[in-house]
Design a protein around this motif. Structure first.
Motif, short mmCIF file in Angstrom:
data_model
loop_
_atom_site.label_atom_id
_atom_site.label_comp_id
_atom_site.label_asym_id
_atom_site.label_seq_id
_atom_site.Cartn_x
_atom_site.Cartn_y
_atom_site.Cartn_z
N ALA A 181 92.36 15.86 54.57
CA ALA A 181 93.35 16.98 54.15
C ALA A 181 92.60 18.46 53.47
O ALA A 181 91.97 18.16 52.93
N GLN A 182 92.77 19.50 54.01
CA GLN A 182 92.11 20.71 54.05
C GLN A 182 93.11 21.76 53.73
O GLN A 182 94.43 21.64 53.39
N SER A 183 92.92 22.29 52.04
CA SER A 183 93.92 23.98 52.09
C SER A 183 93.57 24.53 53.35
O SER A 183 92.13 24.33 54.66
N GLU A 184 94.73 25.63 53.79
CA GLU A 184 94.65 26.35 55.17
C GLU A 184 92.76 27.62 54.87
O GLU A 184 92.61 27.16 56.02
N ASP A 185 92.77 27.58 53.61
CA ASP A 185 90.44 28.74 53.77
C ASP A 185 90.21 27.59 52.72
O ASP A 185 89.19 28.04 53.08
N PHE A 186 89.50 26.23 53.02
CA PHE A 186 88.40 25.61 53.31
C PHE A 186 87.37 25.60 53.85
O PHE A 186 87.87 25.78 55.27
N ARG A 187 86.50 26.27 53.36
CA ARG A 187 84.90 26.36 54.60
C ARG A 187 84.37 25.67 53.74
O ARG A 187 84.48 25.97 52.53
N ILE A 188 83.25 25.38 54.82
CA ILE A 188 82.30 24.59 53.78
C ILE A 188 80.64 25.76 54.36
O ILE A 188 81.06 25.55 55.88
N CYS A 189 79.90 24.89 53.79
CA CYS A 189 78.74 25.79 53.81
C CYS A 189 77.86 24.91 54.98
O CYS A 189 77.97 23.68 53.71
N GLY A 190 77.77 24.50 55.64
CA GLY A 190 76.51 23.07 55.84
C GLY A 190 74.82 23.20 55.77
O GLY A 190 74.68 24.99 56.79
N ALA A 191 73.72 22.42 55.67
CA ALA A 191 72.34 22.61 56.06
C ALA A 191 71.82 21.59 55.94
O ALA A 191 72.04 20.50 55.79
N TYR A 192 70.34 21.59 56.17
CA TYR A 192 70.07 20.26 56.49
C TYR A 192 68.04 20.51 56.49
O TYR A 192 67.94 21.97 55.68
N PRO A 193 67.72 20.22 55.51
CA PRO A 193 66.48 20.36 55.46
C PRO A 193 65.33 20.51 56.40
O PRO A 193 65.53 20.37 57.37
N PRO A 194 64.53 21.39 56.60
CA PRO A 194 63.39 21.94 56.92
C PRO A 194 62.98 20.34 58.65
O PRO A 194 63.10 19.79 58.25
N GLY A 195 63.18 20.85 59.29
CA GLY A 195 63.05 20.19 60.87
C GLY A 195 64.35 18.31 60.93
O GLY A 195 64.12 17.94 61.83
N GLN A 196 65.22 19.00 59.91
CA GLN A 196 66.65 17.94 60.40
C GLN A 196 67.24 19.03 61.31
O GLN A 196 68.87 17.97 61.55
N GLU A 197 67.15 20.16 61.76
CA GLU A 197 68.59 20.67 61.73
C GLU A 197 69.26 20.23 63.52
O GLU A 197 70.20 20.70 63.53
N GLY A 198 68.28 19.58 64.05
CA GLY A 198 68.63 19.26 65.28
C GLY A 198 69.44 17.03 65.05
O GLY A 198 68.54 16.96 66.94
N TYR A 199 70.06 17.27 64.19
CA TYR A 199 70.77 16.21 63.95
C TYR A 199 71.58 15.79 65.56
O TYR A 199 71.77 16.57 66.16
N SER A 200 71.48 14.40 65.15
CA SER A 200 72.85 13.97 65.98
C SER A 200 74.17 13.86 65.84
O SER A 200 73.60 13.06 64.03
N THR A 201 75.07 13.36 66.18
CA THR A 201 75.72 13.03 65.24
C THR A 201 76.77 12.20 65.88
O THR A 201 76.99 11.89 67.41
N ARG A 202 77.65 10.77 65.43
CA ARG A 202 77.82 9.89 65.71
C ARG A 202 78.94 9.16 65.25
O ARG A 202 79.17 9.81 63.98
N ARG A 203 80.33 9.19 66.14
CA ARG A 203 81.38 9.00 65.92
C ARG A 203 81.33 7.14 65.70
O ARG A 203 81.02 6.14 65.77
N LYS A 204 82.40 7.05 64.17
CA LYS A 204 82.73 5.99 64.23
C LYS A 204 83.35 4.79 64.74
O LYS A 204 83.09 5.15 65.92
N GLY A 205 82.19 3.21 65.12
CA GLY A 205 82.20 2.59 66.33
C GLY A 205 80.68 2.54 66.63
O GLY A 205 80.91 1.81 68.24
N GLU A 206 80.08 4.19 66.91
CA GLU A 206 78.83 4.74 68.47
C GLU A 206 77.82 3.93 67.42
O GLU A 206 77.09 4.66 68.41
N MET A 207 78.31 3.77 67.36
CA MET A 207 76.20 2.85 66.51
C MET A 207 75.63 1.86 67.85
O MET A 207 75.71 1.66 68.31
N GLN A 208 73.87 3.18 67.68
CA GLN A 208 73.69 2.44 67.88
C GLN A 208 72.13 1.67 67.72
O GLN A 208 71.99 1.54 66.83
N ALA A 209 71.83 1.11 68.73
CA ALA A 209 70.17 0.09 68.23
C ALA A 209 70.06 0.83 67.20
O ALA A 209 68.83 0.07 65.98
#
Length: 170
Positions: free
Chosen positions: A110-138
């Motif tokens: 759930a969220q309020s209408e004005d909910f915003r986050i800033c996301g960030a990563y350690p240097p070198g990890q900006e090219g991350y992959s996203t997996r949905r629940k159940g999409e785990m790979q070997a």
């Protein structure tokens, strides 16, 4: 400087979401005075975290097997579920932040209408992959174990607790 309340949240692996068996989520309550998204992202960048973006959290369970992620609440409030279905639900508001170790499931409940986050990563990890629940790979569990620890705390810089919390466990 604001003195945050720091909570460590350990999450067990599941069949759908690997989580991180070695590193806890670190929740910072009342960690900074939010001046909005631009100021929040500038704080993360000043503390050595990169690849910043402003948005919300996806409304489905997902994780990143190849990156640690900082989520700093720039405005509004939300309830987020960590660890996948049946995981722990946390309430966050402007000035709070989470650092999710690689593999940690997260989902917006759930969220309020004005909910915003800033996301960030350690240097070198900006090219991350996203997996949905159940999409785990070997190779996901091995990838998670191999993600390098960050050099700085994204919220409180070199003096912040993240490095000590994670390095003392690793």
């Amino acid at each position: 400087m604001v003195e945050p309340t720091i909570t460590r949240i350990a999450l067990a692996p599941s069949n759908d979401v690997p989580n991180n068996p070695e590193l806890p989520v670190v929740l910072y309550k009342g960690a900074f005075d939010s001046g909005g998204p631009d100021e929040t992202c500038a704080m993360l960048k000043a503390n050595g975290w990169t690849g910043t973006w402003v948005y919300t959290v996806f409304p489905y369970h997902h994780y990143h097997p190849d990156a640690h992620e900082a989520l700093a609440v720039a405005s509004g409030s939300a309830r987020l579920q960590l660890g996948g279905p049946g995981g722990r639900t946390v309430a966050v508001e402007a000035g709070d932040a989470l650092v999710l170790p690689a593999g940690t499931g997260h989902c917006r409940v759930a969220q309020s209408e004005d909910f915003r986050i800033c996301g960030a990563y350690p240097p070198g990890q900006e090219g991350y992959s996203t997996r949905r629940k159940g999409e785990m790979q070997a190779g996901d569990r091995a990838a998670i174990a191999g993600v390098p620890l960050p050099e700085t705390d994204p919220i409180l810089g070199m003096a912040g607790p993240l490095r000590g919390i994670w390095r003392n466990l690793h």
